[in-house]
Structures are given as C-alpha cells and as structure tokens.
Design a protein around this motif. Structure first.
Motif, PDB file in Angstrom:
ATOM      1  N   GLU A 140      41.622 -24.073  45.521  1.00  0.00           N
ATOM      2  CA  GLU A 140      43.105 -24.234  46.345  1.00  0.00           C
ATOM      3  C   GLU A 140      42.995 -23.745  47.631  1.00  0.00           C
ATOM      4  OE1 GLU A 140      46.904 -23.912  46.656  1.00  0.00           O
ATOM      5  OE2 GLU A 140      46.440 -22.697  46.502  1.00  0.00           O
ATOM      6  N   PHE A 141      42.722 -22.604  47.904  1.00  0.00           N
ATOM      7  CA  PHE A 141      42.873 -21.898  49.388  1.00  0.00           C
ATOM      8  C   PHE A 141      42.111 -22.294  50.643  1.00  0.00           C
ATOM      9  CE2 PHE A 141      38.777 -20.105  50.934  1.00  0.00           C
ATOM     10  CZ  PHE A 141      37.978 -19.896  49.673  1.00  0.00           C
TER      11      PHE A 141
ATOM     12  N   ARG B 189      39.291 -27.119  60.118  1.00  0.00           N
ATOM     13  CA  ARG B 189      40.263 -26.169  60.209  1.00  0.00           C
ATOM     14  C   ARG B 189      39.926 -26.005  58.681  1.00  0.00           C
ATOM     15  NH1 ARG B 189      40.684 -24.983  65.155  1.00  0.00           N
ATOM     16  NH2 ARG B 189      42.038 -23.352  64.247  1.00  0.00           N
ATOM     17  N   ALA B 190      39.898 -26.656  57.043  1.00  0.00           N
ATOM     18  CA  ALA B 190      39.411 -26.113  56.540  1.00  0.00           C
ATOM     19  C   ALA B 190      38.111 -25.055  56.463  1.00  0.00           C
ATOM     20  CB  ALA B 190      39.796 -27.678  55.121  1.00  0.00           C
ATOM     21  N   GLY B 191      37.277 -26.015  57.130  1.00  0.00           N
ATOM     22  CA  GLY B 191      35.781 -25.311  57.074  1.00  0.00           C
ATOM     23  C   GLY B 191      36.081 -23.425  57.607  1.00  0.00           C
ATOM     24  N   ILE B 192      36.920 -23.188  58.478  1.00  0.00           N
ATOM     25  CA  ILE B 192      36.788 -21.811  59.176  1.00  0.00           C
ATOM     26  C   ILE B 192      37.528 -21.301  58.083  1.00  0.00           C
ATOM     27  CG2 ILE B 192      38.072 -20.776  60.508  1.00  0.00           C
ATOM     28  CD1 ILE B 192      38.729 -23.117  62.780  1.00  0.00           C
ATOM     29  N   VAL B 193      38.921 -21.878  57.677  1.00  0.00           N
ATOM     30  CA  VAL B 193      39.214 -21.312  56.266  1.00  0.00           C
ATOM     31  C   VAL B 193      37.944 -20.706  54.929  1.00  0.00           C
ATOM     32  CG1 VAL B 193      41.215 -20.526  54.111  1.00  0.00           C
ATOM     33  CG2 VAL B 193      41.924 -21.280  56.628  1.00  0.00           C
TER      34      VAL B 193
ATOM     35  N   ASP C 178      37.327 -16.483  54.391  1.00  0.00           N
ATOM     36  CA  ASP C 178      38.374 -16.106  52.636  1.00  0.00           C
ATOM     37  C   ASP C 178      36.995 -16.610  51.257  1.00  0.00           C
ATOM     38  OD1 ASP C 178      40.264 -15.412  54.331  1.00  0.00           O
ATOM     39  OD2 ASP C 178      41.525 -16.528  53.795  1.00  0.00           O
ATOM     40  N   GLY C 179      36.171 -17.273  52.170  1.00  0.00           N
ATOM     41  CA  GLY C 179      35.325 -17.778  50.580  1.00  0.00           C
ATOM     42  C   GLY C 179      34.298 -16.858  50.008  1.00  0.00           C
ATOM     43  N   GLU C 180      33.932 -15.365  50.371  1.00  0.00           N
ATOM     44  CA  GLU C 180      32.986 -14.866  49.795  1.00  0.00           C
ATOM     45  C   GLU C 180      33.063 -14.596  48.473  1.00  0.00           C
ATOM     46  OE1 GLU C 180      30.095 -14.475  50.322  1.00  0.00           O
ATOM     47  OE2 GLU C 180      30.563 -15.385  52.037  1.00  0.00           O
TER      48      GLU C 180
ATOM     49  N   GLU D 146      48.038 -26.836  55.797  1.00  0.00           N
ATOM     50  CA  GLU D 146      48.448 -26.731  56.773  1.00  0.00           C
ATOM     51  C   GLU D 146      47.848 -27.288  57.905  1.00  0.00           C
ATOM     52  OE1 GLU D 146      49.501 -22.345  54.176  1.00  0.00           O
ATOM     53  OE2 GLU D 146      48.479 -22.843  55.834  1.00  0.00           O
ATOM     54  N   ALA D 147      46.197 -27.134  57.823  1.00  0.00           N
ATOM     55  CA  ALA D 147      46.433 -28.357  59.779  1.00  0.00           C
ATOM     56  C   ALA D 147      46.481 -29.374  60.079  1.00  0.00           C
ATOM     57  CB  ALA D 147      44.845 -28.541  58.976  1.00  0.00           C
ATOM     58  N   LEU D 148      47.436 -30.583  58.964  1.00  0.00           N
ATOM     59  CA  LEU D 148      48.073 -31.769  59.640  1.00  0.00           C
ATOM     60  C   LEU D 148      49.004 -31.032  59.491  1.00  0.00           C
ATOM     61  CD1 LEU D 148      47.535 -34.047  56.093  1.00  0.00           C
ATOM     62  CD2 LEU D 148      46.129 -33.810  58.658  1.00  0.00           C
ATOM     63  N   GLN D 149      50.079 -30.214  59.295  1.00  0.00           N
ATOM     64  CA  GLN D 149      51.452 -29.506  59.305  1.00  0.00           C
ATOM     65  C   GLN D 149      51.199 -29.065  60.925  1.00  0.00           C
ATOM     66  OE1 GLN D 149      52.122 -27.275  56.388  1.00  0.00           O
ATOM     67  NE2 GLN D 149      53.461 -28.914  55.124  1.00  0.00           N
TER      68      GLN D 149
END
Ligand SMILES: Cc1ncc(COP(=O)(O)O)c(C=O)c1O
Length: 387
Positions: free
Chosen positions: A42-43, A272-276, A280-282, A50-53
């Motif tokens: 989900e994150f 943008r999703a890739g950056i997150v 935050d993905g560990e 959010e990137a689209l917004q």
C-alpha cells in the motif's frame, strides 16, 4: 511482406506459451511466471497516487528523475558497499528494457554473447534480435546444486565476444555465483576486453545472507560492467515496469540516447513510487524474504517426497527447479500437467537446452495456491513418470 529476419529468428517465449494455454483453463494454479501473487504494498501505491496529485504527469529526464537515480545509488551503496554516481545510472521501463538497451549499445551483427545456462530466455532472444549469436555455457550439475565451469566459459570466448551475461541469483536454478568465480570471470573480461552484464534482479531475495554478492564489488573499473536491477521482484512491482542499469558514464550516456528512441523515460508517477519504495521499503523486503523462506521450505519439503525428483537447493530467487528422472519433453509435460491437473509450471527447456528434464515453479505464491499445486504436481508426476 518481408519482415526482419532477425526479428523473425528471435525465439518466442515458451513460458508465455504456457500462460496463453492457462488462459483457457478454469482456475489454473499459476506457478509459471516470475512473480508472487501479492499485490504491491500500500505505501508504494499511495506514493504513486500522491505523485499524480502533485503533478508528476510530464516527461522526465530520459535516464530518470535525478532524485530517483540518487536514491538508487544510495541504496546500492547501503546494500553492496559500492559507490556509483547518478550519471552512471539509467532508469528504464523494467529491467528487460535496460538489458535491451545495453545489448543494443554493445552489439553489432556477427558479435556473440556468452550465457551461463539454464537461464532466462530473454537474453538470447534480444541478442538474436540484434544479429548476435548467443553461446550457451551450461552450469555443471553437482550433488545438491550447480557449479560454474570456468574452463568452458574461457573456451567459448573468441574475438567477436562482446558480452558475458551472468544472472545471479539465477532464474531458474537459484544458483548464486561466488566472489572467486566473479573474479575469474572479471579477469577473463579484462583479458579479452568484453563486458560483464550482471543481472542482479534477485539480489535481495536470498535466504542465508543479507544480499547476493554484486559483481560491482569486485569490478576494478566500470567500463566493463553493467549491473541490471529492477523494482519488480524486490517490491512486487512487476506490472509497474521500473528497472535500471548501473555502468560507466560513457555507456550510460549511449543507453540514455537509445532510451529516447524507445519510451523516452519510464513513467513519471512510477518513478516517484520507486523513490518511496527505496526510502521506506526495508521492512517490506524483510517481510517478503521471511515469507519466501517459508514458501521455499514448503516447496522443498513437498518436492523431496516425490521419488524420481532431484531438487537443487535454491540459494536465491524464488524458483524451485526440480529435475525429473525420465523427463525428456518438458514442454509437452508442462502442457499435459496444465490440461490435466490445472497446474501451470514453466518447462525447463524454456531456459535453454541445458534445462531439458527440469521444470520450474515460482514458490512466491500464497499457501492457497502453492500447497494444492504441489499436491497435484506430485500426483501427476507419480502417475505419469514413475514406474
Ligand atoms: C533474470 C531476470 N531478469 C530480468 C527480469 C525482468 O525484470 P523486469 O520486470 O524489471 O523487466 C526477470 C523476470 O522474470 C528475470 O528473471
């Protein structure tokens, strides 16, 4: 119409053949593709929304947003302890596009590449597309796995060898190359002046260590190295299409030029999703690793109860690659298995001639799929292959 002879010669994927047949089967157990049945966390989905917004709806730098490339080099340093610059990174629409661009940048018709097989078939198909020859060097079978035949690799090299492709952890065998073997291949690459393409898309999916060794760690220059990686496997983002290559600045520039002629840049919101995902993905990486460790054990335990099956221990990745005594036509077997048991697996021959006699299954599936699929597989093998 006279179509391109190279395009026509590139082999169609046998895995896709099975997936197309599965579309006609009622509720198939899908273990043929290289992906889990979990949706993206989900994150990461929220970050795309959010990137689209926030208005990330435009073209980006062809090599990818600078802050994505910065995040990639930070993560690579954190995981493998090797520094790259953002100018040495090219972000692509999936690893497959990075592989395509790297080969297009390095190969001319008549050149050859060397592949350690059995391996993911896309490498040889892309080489064929560019008029290059793919030379297979099979791994040697050992009591519980595979080992690299360094002499055979050296023998396959000639004056037209431009690239050696090593996929470790390997799809489909689960083999992981050792640092000593990497060093030996690296010396060969420098001696004969060819590139090493290290496909490391499964580097975080390992069971007894934090990550599989990256070729970048032993490489003494970046000009002979292309590391390929992806968000597909580590973050369950196969459908998003985001991958990257790490290499020397001059090849990164050339690949970026080619990117302009293919898709211009990977989708802005996906970047943008890739950056997150990287930031935050560990916790998520740890979670799926624990899950796959359990699924791997489950698959190994079940496969070992089938009398004529030998199972090389998968050291990394999320595939089991059982060898079936008496199996000589894995494609026919895969079709029959699907038609009669509704279990979809990839035939070993899809990964080159050295894969004949094996079947590949992806164990990243949930219990609800994996457990009945393995039960049905056992029953089918015992009925069709055991005396
Ligand atoms: C070894 C290997 N490299 C690359 C890929 C493709 O990755 P992507 O989804 O990023 O194109 C796969 C997918 O199965 C793979 O097994």
């Amino acid at each position: 119409m006279n179509y391109s002879t190279h395009a026509l010669a590139a082999k169609d994927s046998l895995i896709r053949q099975i997936s197309m047949l599965a579309e006609k089967v009622d509720k198939p157990f899908k273990l043929y593709f290289g992906e889990s049945d979990m949706t993206t966390p989900e994150f990461i989905c929220r970050a795309a929304y959010e990137a689209l917004q926030q208005g990330h709806t435009f073209y980006t730098n062809t090599a990818g947003y600078l802050d994505l490339r910065e995040a990639i080099v930070r993560k690579f340093d954190e995981v493998h302890g090797v520094q790259f610059k953002p100018t040495e990174v090219v972000c692509t629409a999936g690893a497959v596009m990075a592989i395509h661009m790297a080969m297009r940048s390095c190969l001319d018709p008549g050149d050859n590449i060397i592949l350690i097989t059995p391996t993911w078939p896309v490498f040889s198909s892309i080489a064929t597309l560019f008029g290059a020859e793919a030379r297979a060097v099979p791994l040697q079978e050992t009591a519980d796995g595979f080992s690299l035949d360094l002499d055979a690799v050296a023998k396959a090299v000639d004056g037209r060898t431009k690239m050696l492709i090593v996929n470790s952890p390997s799809n489909p065998t689960g083999w992981i190359i050792s640092e000593n073997e990497q060093r030996a291949l690296w010396d060969l690459a420098l001696k004969h002046d060819f590139m090493i393409m290290a496909d490391e898309v499964y580097d975080r999916i390992v069971f007894d260590r934090p990550s599989a060794p990256s070729f970048a760690k032993i490489a003494t220059d970046k000009e002979h190295l292309i590391v390929i990686n992806s968000f597909s496997k580590t973050y369950n983002m196969t459908g998003w299409r985001l991958g990257y290559a790490l290499t020397g600045e001059s090849l990164a520039k050339l690949m970026t030029k080619l990117g302009e002629f293919i898709v211009s840049n990977p989708s802005a919101l996906v970047q943008r999703a890739g950056i997150v995902a990287l930031r935050d993905g560990e916790g998520y990486v740890k979670e799926i690793r624990e899950k796959y460790t359990r699924q791997r054990q489950l698959a190994m335990d079940k496969l070992k109860t089938i009398s004529n099956v030998t199972l090389p221990t998968p050291q990394g990745g999320f595939y089991a690659f059982p060898k079936l005594d008496g199996l000589h036509d894995s494609l026919g077997f895969a079709k029959k298995l699907l038609a009669e048991s509704r279990v979809g697996m990839a035939p070993g021959v899809a990964f080159g001639a050295a894969g004949e006699g094996y079947m590949r299954l992806c164990f990243a599936a949930s219990d609800a799929v994996l457990v009945p699929a393995l039960d049905r597989f056992k029953e089918f093998v015992e009925k069709n292959l055991c005396d």
